[in-house]
Design a protein around this motif. Sequence first.
Motif, PDB file in Angstrom:
ATOM      1  N   ILE A  20       1.019  -1.030  -0.344  1.00  0.00           N
ATOM      2  CA  ILE A  20      -0.126  -0.112   0.197  1.00  0.00           C
ATOM      3  C   ILE A  20       0.694   1.780  -0.117  1.00  0.00           C
ATOM      4  N   ALA A  21       1.994   1.310   1.066  1.00  0.00           N
ATOM      5  CA  ALA A  21       2.478   2.063   0.727  1.00  0.00           C
ATOM      6  C   ALA A  21       3.545   3.102  -0.505  1.00  0.00           C
ATOM      7  N   GLY A  22       3.461   1.267  -1.699  1.00  0.00           N
ATOM      8  CA  GLY A  22       3.794   2.171  -2.571  1.00  0.00           C
ATOM      9  C   GLY A  22       3.410   1.957  -3.787  1.00  0.00           C
TER      10      GLY A  22
ATOM     11  N   VAL B 208      -4.696  -6.293   1.226  1.00  0.00           N
ATOM     12  CA  VAL B 208      -4.235  -5.411  -0.798  1.00  0.00           C
ATOM     13  C   VAL B 208      -5.381  -6.105  -1.247  1.00  0.00           C
ATOM     14  N   ASN B 209      -5.802  -6.181  -2.527  1.00  0.00           N
ATOM     15  CA  ASN B 209      -6.934  -7.310  -2.932  1.00  0.00           C
ATOM     16  C   ASN B 209      -5.724  -8.769  -3.072  1.00  0.00           C
ATOM     17  N   TYR B 210      -5.925  -9.628  -4.076  1.00  0.00           N
ATOM     18  CA  TYR B 210      -5.037 -10.916  -3.694  1.00  0.00           C
ATOM     19  C   TYR B 210      -5.953 -12.070  -4.122  1.00  0.00           C
TER      20      TYR B 210
ATOM     21  N   ILE C 268       8.379  -4.134  -3.481  1.00  0.00           N
ATOM     22  CA  ILE C 268       7.366  -3.704  -3.134  1.00  0.00           C
ATOM     23  C   ILE C 268       7.135  -2.390  -3.118  1.00  0.00           C
ATOM     24  N   GLN C 269       7.842  -2.175  -1.612  1.00  0.00           N
ATOM     25  CA  GLN C 269       7.796  -0.559  -1.200  1.00  0.00           C
ATOM     26  C   GLN C 269       7.909   0.198  -2.214  1.00  0.00           C
ATOM     27  N   HIS C 270       8.732   0.087  -3.374  1.00  0.00           N
ATOM     28  CA  HIS C 270       9.180   1.391  -4.024  1.00  0.00           C
ATOM     29  C   HIS C 270       9.439   0.897  -5.306  1.00  0.00           C
ATOM     30  N   SER C 271       8.406  -0.069  -5.692  1.00  0.00           N
ATOM     31  CA  SER C 271       8.839  -0.277  -7.469  1.00  0.00           C
ATOM     32  C   SER C 271       7.841   0.739  -8.051  1.00  0.00           C
ATOM     33  N   LEU C 272       6.733   1.416  -7.931  1.00  0.00           N
ATOM     34  CA  LEU C 272       5.876   2.178  -8.277  1.00  0.00           C
ATOM     35  C   LEU C 272       7.404   4.062  -8.282  1.00  0.00           C
ATOM     36  N   LEU C 273       8.192   4.058  -7.410  1.00  0.00           N
ATOM     37  CA  LEU C 273       8.352   5.188  -7.600  1.00  0.00           C
ATOM     38  C   LEU C 273      10.451   4.624  -8.196  1.00  0.00           C
ATOM     39  N   MET C 274       9.975   3.992  -8.553  1.00  0.00           N
ATOM     40  CA  MET C 274      11.638   3.200  -9.022  1.00  0.00           C
ATOM     41  C   MET C 274      11.499   3.362 -10.092  1.00  0.00           C
TER      42      MET C 274
ATOM     43  N   ASN D  98       9.348  11.777  -6.651  1.00  0.00           N
ATOM     44  CA  ASN D  98       8.049  11.627  -5.962  1.00  0.00           C
ATOM     45  C   ASN D  98       7.468  11.155  -4.760  1.00  0.00           C
ATOM     46  N   ARG D  99       6.234  11.591  -4.650  1.00  0.00           N
ATOM     47  CA  ARG D  99       5.888  10.337  -3.138  1.00  0.00           C
ATOM     48  C   ARG D  99       4.873  10.348  -3.271  1.00  0.00           C
ATOM     49  N   ILE D 100       4.326   9.008  -2.945  1.00  0.00           N
ATOM     50  CA  ILE D 100       2.863   8.218  -3.010  1.00  0.00           C
ATOM     51  C   ILE D 100       1.744   8.639  -1.340  1.00  0.00           C
ATOM     52  N   ILE D 101       1.205   9.584  -1.640  1.00  0.00           N
ATOM     53  CA  ILE D 101       0.529  10.296  -0.847  1.00  0.00           C
ATOM     54  C   ILE D 101      -0.692   9.525  -0.168  1.00  0.00           C
ATOM     55  N   GLU D 102      -0.932   9.481  -1.358  1.00  0.00           N
ATOM     56  CA  GLU D 102      -2.742   8.216  -0.861  1.00  0.00           C
ATOM     57  C   GLU D 102      -2.578   7.407  -2.272  1.00  0.00           C
ATOM     58  N   THR D 103      -3.391   5.681  -1.212  1.00  0.00           N
ATOM     59  CA  THR D 103      -3.948   5.270  -2.218  1.00  0.00           C
ATOM     60  C   THR D 103      -5.347   4.831  -1.517  1.00  0.00           C
ATOM     61  N   PHE D 104      -5.920   4.624  -2.952  1.00  0.00           N
ATOM     62  CA  PHE D 104      -7.224   3.991  -2.818  1.00  0.00           C
ATOM     63  C   PHE D 104      -7.585   2.740  -2.736  1.00  0.00           C
TER      64      PHE D 104
END
Length: 440
Positions: free
Chosen positions: A77-79, A113-115, A329-335, A414-420
């Motif tokens: 979620i943090a990612g 998270v959905n699984y 997984i926590q930083h894959s999108l930011l990477m 970049n920073r992830i500020i919200e995950t819905f």
Amino acid sequence: MDYLIKNGTVVNEGKMTQRDVAISNGIIVEEVNPESAVVVDASGCIVMPGVIDTHVHFREPGLTNKADMGTESRAAIAGGVTSIIDMPNTLPQTTTLEYLEEKERIAEEKCLVNYGFMLGATNENIEQLTEIDPARYAAIKLFLGSSTGNMLVNNEEKLNLLFSKARKLIVAHCEEESIIEANLEKYRSHYAGSARETAALHPKIRSSEACFASTKKAVARAKRYGTRFHVAHISTAAELDLLTNQPLEAKLITAEVTPNHLRFNDTHYAKYGNLIKCNPSIKSSTISKALWNALCNGYIDTIATDHAPHLLEDKQKPYFSAPSGIPSIQHSLLMMMEMISGNNEDFDQWMPMLVYKMCHNPATLFGIKNRGFIRTGYAADLVVVKRHAQTIVTPESLYYKCGWSPLTGQNFQNRIIETFINGEPFAEGRKKAQPLQFEK
């Protein structure tokens, strides 16, 4: 609650547009009453579908000293990851419907998270595996090279049976075991116990030749039987010649790449050692550039992490004793966003591609219903990412149970500020995850 995400740049289906996104009862809708909805100001932010990571090892059941459904889904979620597909090499291995249902019970209780889950193929379970309702699971995981859990399938007759009868996508770890074993014997005899026993040996032992030989045979078998086949964590330039850049829906053979195989190369073993030891191995900078070009040009279809936590004390053992795997997984999108964060023109060109590879294509390839896109009637799995805002990776910021990352000290822009997740902004302790629904 109803939500209205305003003033953001929505990245979806190849376009970047300034528009609002409305959510009601967990679903994306055309509009909501702005007077009664909770307004989320996304000024200066990217709004995109939640990342679907189709290759994770959350280590539960049986290996929860390393990770578990709760800790790793919190890191997800943090990612910005809202859905995951977990691998079968747990204890017990997920090779029967009974063990699949056990995992589902654990996830219902703990996963944030959905699984969904893959079923693992073995030399013994092919007949039973192919009879299970294909809507019950994400794909069949096939190990053509041994890795954590040693689920190697090496019986040619059983492989032919699997490829001829499979009713689901086959996802394969492709490495030729005989080549690896020969390399391992050679290098262990020369370097074990010496100062030269380091992770730099890894791409020599788990070599490009081992990957290509295995993938070539598997692709030929898939074509022979008309089987949908997905190459996991592709790691060589030679394998790219086995792929095409057709539209995803037209492909029989598809491929995945990890952020780690794009970001790191063999020059980084001197700094990170076993922390970047993974299977298949991270190889040369020439190869990582070739993988990036193939991703951008449509030969590689999905990005997934192969998130694989191990205890730090085990990773710090001598090379031959240290396990393979990287928590990521926590930083894959930011990477991935960092890789395209040149000037704004470059970012606008490549960000829609990332959304295809991390959100749209995983949903399409694995037949995940009503997720992966920002569409009316779809589940409101969304990520809001602030542009030009720092994210510094520190040990204290990590949610992984193993407590480490090779990215510690990295400063992302970049920073992830919200995950819905299913229409609710995540708050620790809130439980909104659902099992993924798969097409047959």
